[in-house]
Enzyme design. Structure first.
Site, PDB file in Angstrom:
ATOM      1  N   ASN A 107       0.869  -1.303  -0.014  1.00 16.82           N
ATOM      2  CA  ASN A 107      -0.027   0.080  -0.052  1.00 16.82           C
ATOM      3  C   ASN A 107       0.823   1.232   0.019  1.00 16.82           C
ATOM      4  O   ASN A 107       0.560   2.452  -0.671  1.00 16.82           O
ATOM      5  CB  ASN A 107      -1.068   0.035   1.159  1.00 16.82           C
ATOM      6  CG  ASN A 107      -0.532  -0.848   2.345  1.00 16.82           C
ATOM      7  OD1 ASN A 107       0.425  -0.883   2.590  1.00 16.82           O
ATOM      8  ND2 ASN A 107      -1.545  -1.457   3.019  1.00 16.82           N
ATOM      9  N   THR A 135       2.396  -8.264  -1.571  1.00 16.46           N
ATOM     10  CA  THR A 135       2.714  -8.416  -0.065  1.00 16.46           C
ATOM     11  C   THR A 135       2.276  -9.910   0.636  1.00 16.46           C
ATOM     12  O   THR A 135       1.149 -10.227   0.311  1.00 16.46           O
ATOM     13  CB  THR A 135       2.024  -7.338   0.779  1.00 16.46           C
ATOM     14  OG1 THR A 135       2.020  -7.296   2.215  1.00 16.46           O
ATOM     15  CG2 THR A 135       0.423  -7.171   0.327  1.00 16.46           C
ATOM     16  N   ASP A 137       1.315  -9.736   3.416  1.00 19.98           N
ATOM     17  CA  ASP A 137       0.362  -9.534   4.554  1.00 19.98           C
ATOM     18  C   ASP A 137      -1.143  -9.773   4.113  1.00 19.98           C
ATOM     19  O   ASP A 137      -2.093  -9.531   4.634  1.00 19.98           O
ATOM     20  CB  ASP A 137       0.578  -8.055   4.964  1.00 19.98           C
ATOM     21  CG  ASP A 137       1.898  -8.013   5.732  1.00 19.98           C
ATOM     22  OD1 ASP A 137       2.069  -8.680   6.401  1.00 19.98           O
ATOM     23  OD2 ASP A 137       2.479  -6.694   5.855  1.00 19.98           O
ATOM     24  N   GLY A 184       2.830 -10.044  10.294  1.00 19.45           N
ATOM     25  CA  GLY A 184       1.455  -9.798  10.607  1.00 19.45           C
ATOM     26  C   GLY A 184       1.241  -8.463  11.675  1.00 19.45           C
ATOM     27  O   GLY A 184       1.052  -9.028  12.642  1.00 19.45           O
ATOM     28  N   GLU A 240       2.608 -11.352  15.346  1.00 22.66           N
ATOM     29  CA  GLU A 240       3.819 -10.566  16.032  1.00 22.66           C
ATOM     30  C   GLU A 240       3.064  -9.383  16.737  1.00 22.66           C
ATOM     31  O   GLU A 240       3.359  -8.611  17.513  1.00 22.66           O
ATOM     32  CB  GLU A 240       4.684  -9.859  15.050  1.00 22.66           C
ATOM     33  CG  GLU A 240       4.467  -9.241  13.927  1.00 22.66           C
ATOM     34  CD  GLU A 240       5.438  -8.881  12.945  1.00 22.66           C
ATOM     35  OE1 GLU A 240       6.803  -9.049  13.278  1.00 22.66           O
ATOM     36  OE2 GLU A 240       5.434  -8.354  11.787  1.00 22.66           O
ATOM     37  N   TYR A 290      12.434 -13.554   8.330  1.00 23.88           N
ATOM     38  CA  TYR A 290      12.573 -13.589   6.758  1.00 23.88           C
ATOM     39  C   TYR A 290      12.313 -14.905   6.084  1.00 23.88           C
ATOM     40  O   TYR A 290      11.912 -14.877   5.011  1.00 23.88           O
ATOM     41  CB  TYR A 290      13.962 -13.181   6.550  1.00 23.88           C
ATOM     42  CG  TYR A 290      14.268 -11.540   6.689  1.00 23.88           C
ATOM     43  CD1 TYR A 290      13.214 -10.927   6.849  1.00 23.88           C
ATOM     44  CD2 TYR A 290      15.478 -11.175   6.709  1.00 23.88           C
ATOM     45  CE1 TYR A 290      13.797  -9.230   7.090  1.00 23.88           C
ATOM     46  CE2 TYR A 290      15.950  -9.915   6.934  1.00 23.88           C
ATOM     47  CZ  TYR A 290      15.201  -8.908   6.947  1.00 23.88           C
ATOM     48  OH  TYR A 290      15.379  -7.637   7.176  1.00 23.88           O
ATOM     49  N   LEU A 291      12.493 -15.946   6.967  1.00 24.10           N
ATOM     50  CA  LEU A 291      12.524 -17.222   6.248  1.00 24.10           C
ATOM     51  C   LEU A 291      11.195 -17.546   5.718  1.00 24.10           C
ATOM     52  O   LEU A 291      10.858 -18.167   4.489  1.00 24.10           O
ATOM     53  CB  LEU A 291      12.802 -18.299   7.110  1.00 24.10           C
ATOM     54  CG  LEU A 291      14.216 -18.252   7.866  1.00 24.10           C
ATOM     55  CD1 LEU A 291      14.506 -19.559   8.797  1.00 24.10           C
ATOM     56  CD2 LEU A 291      15.344 -17.999   6.713  1.00 24.10           C
ATOM     57  N   GLN A 292       9.931 -17.203   6.492  1.00 19.15           N
ATOM     58  CA  GLN A 292       8.693 -17.114   6.040  1.00 19.15           C
ATOM     59  C   GLN A 292       8.183 -16.588   4.618  1.00 19.15           C
ATOM     60  O   GLN A 292       7.646 -16.926   3.751  1.00 19.15           O
ATOM     61  CB  GLN A 292       7.609 -16.781   7.064  1.00 19.15           C
ATOM     62  CG  GLN A 292       7.645 -15.487   7.335  1.00 19.15           C
ATOM     63  CD  GLN A 292       6.883 -15.162   8.848  1.00 19.15           C
ATOM     64  OE1 GLN A 292       5.745 -15.387   8.839  1.00 19.15           O
ATOM     65  NE2 GLN A 292       7.635 -14.681   9.625  1.00 19.15           N
TER      66      GLN A 292
END
Lengths: 405, 405
Positions: A107, A135, A137, A184, A240, A290-292
């Protein structure tokens, strides 16, 4: 001459370069675009005149972009603010005959793309601006979902499936709770997606904590204890960014570094310590970080295909004369899953956040329901493995030589 | 009647059930073993007479064990200590006509297996005891390596490859350091294995911290700064168990919970906070925790094959009359990689730990050298994907019905 610039911005995904592939291939194949340049490190690459000519790259490496996670061209977090900055951007556009601008991001990036589009109209500069969504997200409005979400959903579903098997096997005389901390900060789509791992009642996750629902410690403790009583173990996915009823971050509470500063972040360790100190339950927690969002080795085939598609369609829409739009995804059917693209005005996307609607959330607020599963399940379908050499994936290595000024 | 018991013990791996598959299939196919039982939750399942008959399981689910991570039968951390406990174990062995005992675990488990073997000899009970190796830590002596290590090495190599691409793309105006916290409390094999991701000089990891080398903060800071200067970013793999010169855990320092207790664990956050507070460098860290040892979706084919093989060979050796041995792996050649099995006396393995030898460690102590790569690279070779259904892997679901007493 009519040249094009493509750039990436914001946090990365495992399929953002698949979108780059879509844009670059479509631009290279178009008679109407002479050169397709990539700006290095997002809009900063425009300011610095740090542009790379995609015709100069090895075509095999361009093909590998389909499989390469993260941003192959560098990303940035810069926003353009002043009149001076806009002038500088358009001076550079003019210098390099740029008449197409493709910005691949979330965004914030759509806000930048929209401002560039508005400025072009204001000064009467012929520029087609198309946003390419990206994204993990999944929080962009009007599009059914965003490229990147299906793959992080697949990564985290597979991860919680495997992590739950681990805690299950150790629970009889050791650790009883496994917590998976997910990205998130504002929207809970990413944590919620771990529900896709649950194929049987006893499977994890048993609890999903999302920012949309205020965290209630007593309710959480009760559900953990009930789950352990029932199955012997409990598996939890937590965003998070979850907050208490009063709006304070759960992860910001209770822990200090040796300078007395409250540590932000670390919802996994925070929940683990809460369960340990208040209920004396042994926990383990994983923080994929970061791995995700870079885990291309386990990306969803649907996601990769759609990421390529929104990139290619961005070029097609621009060549048809559209400007000031983001390419959105429209779901046509669920079984078999089929989608197409649509145009969404950039101003509708810029700086807006799409939260999980109430109708997707379970009654107790600590899980999602069948409607969410129906929505998200098609997005993790299919395995699209990268090529491997000697045990690890082969990802693109681009030259990215700066073009001459 | 001559029946066999198989059980799993200690922390799990992504291929321990592949060894179970090897044992179970070989036992089911043998004329000399009437029934193959599995003790649920390791040796505890013997005490509780919680045994499952493998003939009663769906053969398709037995096949899925090859692909199923973690312990499909439950694990435990129990040690047998008293004379009473040994008597109880052998009473149960007698009751169920158990004359073969296969224990699948690490050095603690080999100690238990050895004690059971010794006790059988002492009381003149006909029992063949064979240990089946298992540990992601790769720290068992005399075997070239352990099943489970190749797969965690592959998981972490792929992960640091992908995580490094992420920090690389963000480094221009945001996070500059990525830290991957790995398992390995005493030996650094697991952290060291991430070096396999490095195919080009600029690739991560740039720094590997292992328990074998005392942590020196100044040297570490210097190498981080030099790496950022050279490449723009720095990628680090760190064992959870690294210590200062004085023997204190790095991760035990500096952080307290809200009760004033020093938090153990969290080397990723500890190093991240050190870099932030002392050098003002923005970092990200990942803690894969259970995900690294249960990540069957990215296991090494070499590792899966060897895990099956040590299980099957355990049965073969037992039927040949051997007892008191662990099945070890002997490397025959590197290119193409080829290995066979060998017998190692249990007493040589019990409670021993194999550290990384100095000859594998780089001069500055913060990386590994070519000798290590030569040793470890063949062990991550090949992809052996599990079957998938609707986007996630299909893992075994066993009935594990308790046999009648």
């Amino acid at each position: 001459m009519k040249n094009a610039i493509y750039a990436q911005s914001g946090g990365v995904t495992s399929v953002i370069n698949a979108s780059a592939y879509g844009v670059i291939k479509a631009a290279l194949n178009s008679k109407d675009i002479d050169n397709i340049y990539v700006a290095i490190n997002g809009i900063n690459g425009v300011f610095d005149e740090n542009l790379a000519d995609m015709k100069k790259e090895d075509p095999d490496q361009i093909e590998l972009l389909k499989f390469t996670p993260s941003s192959a061209f560098g990303s940035c977090r810069r926003k353009i603010k002043t009149e001076d900055e806009f002038e500088k951007v358009f001076n550079i556009f003019e210098k390099y005959d740029i008449h197409y601008f493709f910005y691949n991001g979330g965004n914030d990036s759509m806000d930048t793309a929209n401002k560039i589009h508005q400025y072009a109209k204001k000064i009467g500069y012929d520029l087609k601006v198309i946003g390419v969504p990206k994204t993990v997200d999944n929080d962009l409005p009007e599009t059914d979902h965003t490229p990147g979400f299906g793959s992080i959903a697949k990564y985290l579903s597979v991860s919680i499936l495997e992590g739950t098997l681990d805690v299950k096997s150790m629970a009889a005389d050791s650790t009883k709770v496994f917590i998976l901390e997910t990205m998130g900060r504002h929207a809970g789509w990413v944590a919620a997606s771990t529900a896709l791992a649950k194929r049987h009642e006893s499977d994890g996750p048993h609890i999903i904590l999302i920012p949309e629902v205020p965290f209630n410690k007593e309710k959480f403790f009760k559900k953990v204890q009930e789950t352990i009583k029932k199955y012997g173990y409990c598996s939890i996915a937590a965003s998070e960014g979850i907050k208490y009823e009063d709006g304070s971050f759960v992860a910001a509470r209770g822990y200090q570094d040796n300078f007395g500063n409250v540590q932000l972040g670390g919802i996994g360790s925070t929940l683990g310590n809460l369960l340990k100190t208040e209920l004396n339950i042994k926990t383990h927690y994983a923080v994929p970080d970061y791995l995700q969002r870079s885990g291309r080795h386990i990306s969803s085939q649907v996601d990769v295909n759609e990421a390529i598609n929104v990139g290619a369609m961005a070029v097609k829409y621009a060549l048809e004369g559209y400007s000031g739009y983001m390419v959105g995804i429209k779901r046509l059917m669920n079984d078999p899953y089929l989608s197409t693209t649509k145009l969404i005005p950039l101003e509708n996307v810029a700086n807006e956040t799409k939260l999980i609607p109430d109708e997707f959330i379970s009654e107790d607020g600590m899980f999602v329901n069948e409607k969410f599963i129906e929505y998200a399940l098609p997005l993790i379908e299919g395995e699209y493995y990268p090529p491997f050499l000697n045990g690890i994936p082969v990802y693109a290595r681009l030259k990215l030589e700066k073009i001459k000024k």
